[in-house]
Write a protein that holds these residues in place. Structure first.
Motif, mmCIF file in Angstrom:
data_model
loop_
_atom_site.group_PDB
_atom_site.id
_atom_site.type_symbol
_atom_site.label_atom_id
_atom_site.label_comp_id
_atom_site.label_asym_id
_atom_site.label_seq_id
_atom_site.Cartn_x
_atom_site.Cartn_y
_atom_site.Cartn_z
ATOM 1 N N GLY A 1 0.921 -1.013 0.226
ATOM 2 C CA GLY A 1 -0.208 0.341 -0.277
ATOM 3 C C GLY A 1 0.995 1.273 0.194
ATOM 4 N N SER A 2 1.702 1.177 0.820
ATOM 5 C CA SER A 2 3.403 2.145 0.932
ATOM 6 C C SER A 2 3.823 2.613 -0.735
ATOM 7 C CB SER A 2 3.607 2.255 1.709
ATOM 8 O OG SER A 2 3.090 1.816 2.923
ATOM 9 N N ALA A 3 3.910 1.266 -1.193
ATOM 10 C CA ALA A 3 4.853 1.858 -2.456
ATOM 11 C C ALA A 3 3.783 2.164 -3.795
ATOM 12 C CB ALA A 3 4.926 0.381 -3.612
ATOM 13 N N ALA A 4 2.323 2.162 -3.278
ATOM 14 C CA ALA A 4 1.540 2.233 -4.255
ATOM 15 C C ALA A 4 0.909 3.796 -3.950
ATOM 16 C CB ALA A 4 -0.273 1.151 -4.434
ATOM 17 N N TRP A 5 1.165 3.888 -3.059
ATOM 18 C CA TRP A 5 0.803 5.162 -2.982
ATOM 19 C C TRP A 5 2.170 6.502 -3.595
ATOM 20 C CZ3 TRP A 5 2.746 9.816 0.065
ATOM 21 C CH2 TRP A 5 2.224 10.956 0.313
ATOM 22 N N SER A 6 2.915 5.530 -3.222
ATOM 23 C CA SER A 6 4.472 6.712 -3.830
ATOM 24 C C SER A 6 4.280 6.846 -5.510
ATOM 25 C CB SER A 6 5.328 6.074 -3.641
ATOM 26 O OG SER A 6 5.503 6.042 -1.858
ATOM 27 N N ALA A 7 4.176 5.207 -5.372
ATOM 28 C CA ALA A 7 3.844 5.657 -7.218
ATOM 29 C C ALA A 7 2.595 6.394 -7.805
ATOM 30 C CB ALA A 7 3.295 3.970 -8.041
ATOM 31 N N LEU A 8 1.880 6.636 -7.026
ATOM 32 C CA LEU A 8 0.600 7.084 -7.399
ATOM 33 C C LEU A 8 0.855 8.703 -7.188
ATOM 34 C CD1 LEU A 8 -2.572 6.679 -8.422
ATOM 35 C CD2 LEU A 8 -2.798 7.010 -5.647
ATOM 36 N N VAL A 9 1.279 9.464 -6.356
ATOM 37 C CA VAL A 9 1.653 10.304 -6.294
ATOM 38 C C VAL A 9 2.824 10.567 -6.467
ATOM 39 C CG1 VAL A 9 3.382 11.941 -4.961
ATOM 40 C CG2 VAL A 9 1.793 10.158 -3.502
ATOM 41 N N ILE A 10 3.908 10.471 -7.581
ATOM 42 C CA ILE A 10 4.491 10.620 -8.476
ATOM 43 C C ILE A 10 3.436 10.816 -10.389
ATOM 44 C CG2 ILE A 10 6.943 10.038 -10.386
ATOM 45 C CD1 ILE A 10 7.360 8.245 -6.965
ATOM 46 N N ILE A 11 2.856 9.568 -10.249
ATOM 47 C CA ILE A 11 2.363 9.523 -11.529
ATOM 48 C C ILE A 11 0.951 11.210 -11.555
ATOM 49 C CG2 ILE A 11 -0.156 8.252 -12.250
ATOM 50 C CD1 ILE A 11 1.359 5.723 -12.055
ATOM 51 N N ILE A 12 0.719 10.690 -10.589
ATOM 52 C CA ILE A 12 -0.143 12.402 -10.247
ATOM 53 C C ILE A 12 0.403 13.995 -10.904
ATOM 54 C CG2 ILE A 12 -1.008 14.249 -9.046
ATOM 55 C CD1 ILE A 12 -2.699 11.641 -7.830
ATOM 56 N N GLY A 13 2.043 13.752 -10.092
ATOM 57 C CA GLY A 13 2.261 14.349 -10.486
ATOM 58 C C GLY A 13 3.185 15.199 -12.136
ATOM 59 N N VAL A 14 3.570 13.248 -11.999
ATOM 60 C CA VAL A 14 4.266 13.999 -13.793
ATOM 61 C C VAL A 14 2.623 13.953 -14.494
ATOM 62 C CG1 VAL A 14 4.629 12.323 -15.410
ATOM 63 C CG2 VAL A 14 5.395 11.676 -14.215
ATOM 64 N N PHE A 15 1.497 13.757 -14.363
ATOM 65 C CA PHE A 15 0.490 13.585 -15.364
ATOM 66 C C PHE A 15 0.066 15.507 -15.444
ATOM 67 C CE2 PHE A 15 -3.950 13.502 -16.004
ATOM 68 C CZ PHE A 15 -4.201 12.428 -17.490
ATOM 69 N N ASN A 16 0.057 15.702 -14.055
ATOM 70 C CA ASN A 16 -0.229 16.984 -13.473
ATOM 71 C C ASN A 16 0.911 18.232 -14.247
ATOM 72 O OD1 ASN A 16 -2.062 18.974 -13.038
ATOM 73 N ND2 ASN A 16 -0.373 19.358 -10.802
ATOM 74 N N SER A 17 1.505 17.691 -14.704
ATOM 75 C CA SER A 17 2.886 18.362 -15.939
ATOM 76 C C SER A 17 2.243 18.430 -16.992
ATOM 77 C CB SER A 17 3.976 18.104 -15.655
ATOM 78 O OG SER A 17 4.483 16.665 -16.522
ATOM 79 N N PHE A 18 1.005 17.462 -17.617
ATOM 80 C CA PHE A 18 0.717 17.810 -19.036
ATOM 81 C C PHE A 18 -0.301 18.191 -18.892
ATOM 82 C CE2 PHE A 18 3.470 14.071 -19.349
ATOM 83 C CZ PHE A 18 4.613 14.862 -19.700
ATOM 84 N N VAL A 19 -1.804 18.400 -17.562
ATOM 85 C CA VAL A 19 -2.674 19.505 -18.344
ATOM 86 C C VAL A 19 -2.863 20.780 -18.022
ATOM 87 C CG1 VAL A 19 -5.048 19.047 -16.215
ATOM 88 C CG2 VAL A 19 -3.932 16.932 -17.393
ATOM 89 N N LYS A 20 -3.219 20.964 -18.846
ATOM 90 C CA LYS A 20 -3.415 22.835 -18.245
ATOM 91 C C LYS A 20 -4.630 23.166 -17.491
ATOM 92 C CE LYS A 20 -1.285 23.713 -22.654
ATOM 93 N NZ LYS A 20 -1.637 24.595 -23.582
#
Length: 62
Positions: free
Chosen positions: A43-62
């Motif tokens: 669960g902690s690894a999934a949380w960390s991965a989700l935070v990174i994915i959201i951060g990367v994905f957020n850079s593509f959304v205006k």
């Protein structure tokens, strides 16, 4: 694209809530840490991965 970001953030909130409630319960219950530590680590690894994915994905959304 922003709907996908909102869904990812929603899952992050759900996972965060589950971890905030679940980890102290597991640690306070006698003998449960040995049985459920892989679930907590996953669960902690999934949380960390989700935070990174959201951060990367957020850079593509205006």
């Amino acid at each position: 694209m922003s709907i996908l970001l909102q869904v990812l953030v929603f899952f992050l909130i759900l996972l965060s809530t589950a971890l905030v409630v679940g980890i102290p319960v597991v640690l306070a219950s006698p003998g449960q840490w040995e049985r459920l530590k892989n679930v907590i680590y996953s669960g902690s690894a999934a949380w960390s991965a989700l935070v990174i994915i959201i951060g990367v994905f957020n850079s593509f959304v205006k």
